[in-house]
Design a protein around this motif. Structure first.
Motif, PDB file in Angstrom:
ATOM      1  N   SER A 183       0.834  -1.180   0.000  1.00 26.57           N
ATOM      2  CA  SER A 183       0.000   0.000   0.000  1.00 26.57           C
ATOM      3  C   SER A 183       0.885   1.251   0.000  1.00 26.57           C
ATOM      4  N   PHE A 184       0.250   2.382  -0.251  1.00 26.49           N
ATOM      5  CA  PHE A 184       0.984   3.640  -0.323  1.00 26.49           C
ATOM      6  C   PHE A 184       1.627   3.994   1.020  1.00 26.49           C
ATOM      7  N   ALA A 185       0.936   3.719   2.118  1.00 31.52           N
ATOM      8  CA  ALA A 185       1.488   4.037   3.446  1.00 31.52           C
ATOM      9  C   ALA A 185       2.767   3.256   3.705  1.00 31.52           C
ATOM     10  N   VAL A 186       2.798   1.996   3.330  1.00 34.81           N
ATOM     11  CA  VAL A 186       4.008   1.181   3.500  1.00 34.81           C
ATOM     12  C   VAL A 186       5.123   1.720   2.614  1.00 34.81           C
ATOM     13  N   GLU A 187       4.782   2.098   1.394  1.00 37.24           N
ATOM     14  CA  GLU A 187       5.772   2.662   0.479  1.00 37.24           C
ATOM     15  C   GLU A 187       6.387   3.940   1.050  1.00 37.24           C
ATOM     16  N   VAL A 188       5.569   4.787   1.647  1.00 37.16           N
ATOM     17  CA  VAL A 188       6.064   6.034   2.237  1.00 37.16           C
ATOM     18  C   VAL A 188       7.000   5.731   3.401  1.00 37.16           C
ATOM     19  N   LEU A 189       6.645   4.783   4.241  1.00 37.54           N
ATOM     20  CA  LEU A 189       7.512   4.420   5.374  1.00 37.54           C
ATOM     21  C   LEU A 189       8.832   3.829   4.891  1.00 37.54           C
ATOM     22  N   ASP A 190       8.778   2.964   3.896  1.00 36.47           N
ATOM     23  CA  ASP A 190      10.004   2.383   3.336  1.00 36.47           C
ATOM     24  C   ASP A 190      10.891   3.464   2.719  1.00 36.47           C
ATOM     25  N   THR A 191      10.281   4.386   2.006  1.00 40.11           N
ATOM     26  CA  THR A 191      11.033   5.471   1.382  1.00 40.11           C
ATOM     27  C   THR A 191      11.673   6.366   2.436  1.00 40.11           C
ATOM     28  N   ALA A 192      10.954   6.656   3.495  1.00 42.96           N
ATOM     29  CA  ALA A 192      11.510   7.466   4.584  1.00 42.96           C
ATOM     30  C   ALA A 192      12.728   6.785   5.199  1.00 42.96           C
ATOM     31  N   THR A 193      12.675   5.483   5.365  1.00 46.46           N
ATOM     32  CA  THR A 193      13.811   4.732   5.906  1.00 46.46           C
ATOM     33  C   THR A 193      15.003   4.804   4.960  1.00 46.46           C
ATOM     34  N   ILE A 194      14.755   4.639   3.681  1.00 53.82           N
ATOM     35  CA  ILE A 194      15.835   4.721   2.688  1.00 53.82           C
ATOM     36  C   ILE A 194      16.480   6.095   2.726  1.00 53.82           C
ATOM     37  N   LEU A 195      15.673   7.147   2.730  1.00 55.63           N
ATOM     38  CA  LEU A 195      16.208   8.507   2.732  1.00 55.63           C
ATOM     39  C   LEU A 195      16.971   8.809   4.021  1.00 55.63           C
ATOM     40  N   ARG A 196      16.490   8.317   5.133  1.00 58.72           N
ATOM     41  CA  ARG A 196      17.154   8.552   6.422  1.00 58.72           C
ATOM     42  C   ARG A 196      18.502   7.847   6.497  1.00 58.72           C
ATOM     43  N   ASP A 197      18.589   6.635   5.935  1.00 57.30           N
ATOM     44  CA  ASP A 197      19.781   5.816   6.106  1.00 57.30           C
ATOM     45  C   ASP A 197      20.762   5.869   4.937  1.00 57.30           C
ATOM     46  N   ALA A 198      20.407   6.524   3.840  1.00 54.10           N
ATOM     47  CA  ALA A 198      21.271   6.542   2.654  1.00 54.10           C
ATOM     48  C   ALA A 198      22.566   7.318   2.912  1.00 54.10           C
ATOM     49  N   THR A 199      23.665   6.764   2.415  1.00 53.11           N
ATOM     50  CA  THR A 199      24.984   7.406   2.496  1.00 53.11           C
ATOM     51  C   THR A 199      25.635   7.307   1.114  1.00 53.11           C
ATOM     52  N   PRO A 200      26.780   7.943   0.924  1.00 53.15           N
ATOM     53  CA  PRO A 200      27.478   7.784  -0.352  1.00 53.15           C
ATOM     54  C   PRO A 200      27.901   6.341  -0.641  1.00 53.15           C
ATOM     55  N   HIS A 201      27.856   5.476   0.359  1.00 50.29           N
ATOM     56  CA  HIS A 201      28.245   4.072   0.189  1.00 50.29           C
ATOM     57  C   HIS A 201      27.039   3.147  -0.032  1.00 50.29           C
ATOM     58  N   THR A 202      25.851   3.729  -0.139  1.00 50.51           N
ATOM     59  CA  THR A 202      24.618   2.962  -0.270  1.00 50.51           C
ATOM     60  C   THR A 202      24.263   2.728  -1.733  1.00 50.51           C
ATOM     61  N   LEU A 203      23.791   1.532  -2.027  1.00 52.28           N
ATOM     62  CA  LEU A 203      23.211   1.219  -3.329  1.00 52.28           C
ATOM     63  C   LEU A 203      21.703   1.138  -3.126  1.00 52.28           C
ATOM     64  N   VAL A 204      20.968   1.987  -3.814  1.00 52.01           N
ATOM     65  CA  VAL A 204      19.513   2.055  -3.657  1.00 52.01           C
ATOM     66  C   VAL A 204      18.845   1.628  -4.957  1.00 52.01           C
ATOM     67  N   LEU A 205      17.900   0.722  -4.852  1.00 50.73           N
ATOM     68  CA  LEU A 205      17.103   0.276  -5.990  1.00 50.73           C
ATOM     69  C   LEU A 205      15.660   0.691  -5.733  1.00 50.73           C
ATOM     70  N   VAL A 206      15.133   1.535  -6.595  1.00 53.34           N
ATOM     71  CA  VAL A 206      13.760   2.025  -6.435  1.00 53.34           C
ATOM     72  C   VAL A 206      12.973   1.624  -7.669  1.00 53.34           C
ATOM     73  N   ASP A 207      11.845   0.960  -7.455  1.00 50.83           N
ATOM     74  CA  ASP A 207      11.017   0.503  -8.564  1.00 50.83           C
ATOM     75  C   ASP A 207       9.608   1.047  -8.409  1.00 50.83           C
ATOM     76  N   GLU A 208       9.196   1.877  -9.346  1.00 52.87           N
ATOM     77  CA  GLU A 208       7.828   2.381  -9.413  1.00 52.87           C
ATOM     78  C   GLU A 208       7.382   3.121  -8.160  1.00 52.87           C
ATOM     79  N   LEU A 209       8.195   4.031  -7.686  1.00 54.78           N
ATOM     80  CA  LEU A 209       7.811   4.869  -6.549  1.00 54.78           C
ATOM     81  C   LEU A 209       6.632   5.748  -6.943  1.00 54.78           C
ATOM     82  N   GLY A 210       5.654   5.840  -6.094  1.00 54.67           N
ATOM     83  CA  GLY A 210       4.476   6.657  -6.363  1.00 54.67           C
ATOM     84  C   GLY A 210       3.389   5.950  -7.137  1.00 54.67           C
TER      85      GLY A 210
END
Length: 81
Positions: A1-28
């Motif tokens: 659901s959208f609420a879960v997607e928002v929480l997951d995205t918030a976690t990714i944004l909070r924890d991302a560093t220059p050493h992070t590999l992020v894979l995002v599929d169909e956000l929104g």
């Protein structure tokens, strides 16, 4: 659901560093096109600001019409015949 997607995205944004590999599929997905593009664009800008590497897939082609600040980002497109 959208609420879960928002929480997951918030976690990714909070924890991302220059050493992070992020894979995002169909956000929104499941949002109105304009809102989904705005959300995806904002997330893409923030990940770019952090300097992490990633793969960002979307069907929201409108994202490329937004005035985004994306130095160092390459836009690749795949078409299927």
């Amino acid at each position: 659901s959208f609420a879960v997607e928002v929480l997951d995205t918030a976690t990714i944004l909070r924890d991302a560093t220059p050493h992070t590999l992020v894979l995002v599929d169909e956000l929104g997905k499941g949002t109105e096109t304009r809102a989904g593009s705005a959300i995806a664009g904002a997330v893409l800008e923030e990940l770019n600001r952090v300097g992490c590497r990633g793969l960002f897939t979307t069907h929201l082609h409108e994202i490329f019409e937004l005035p985004l600040s994306l130095g160092g980002v390459r836009h690749l497109r795949m078409d299927i015949d």
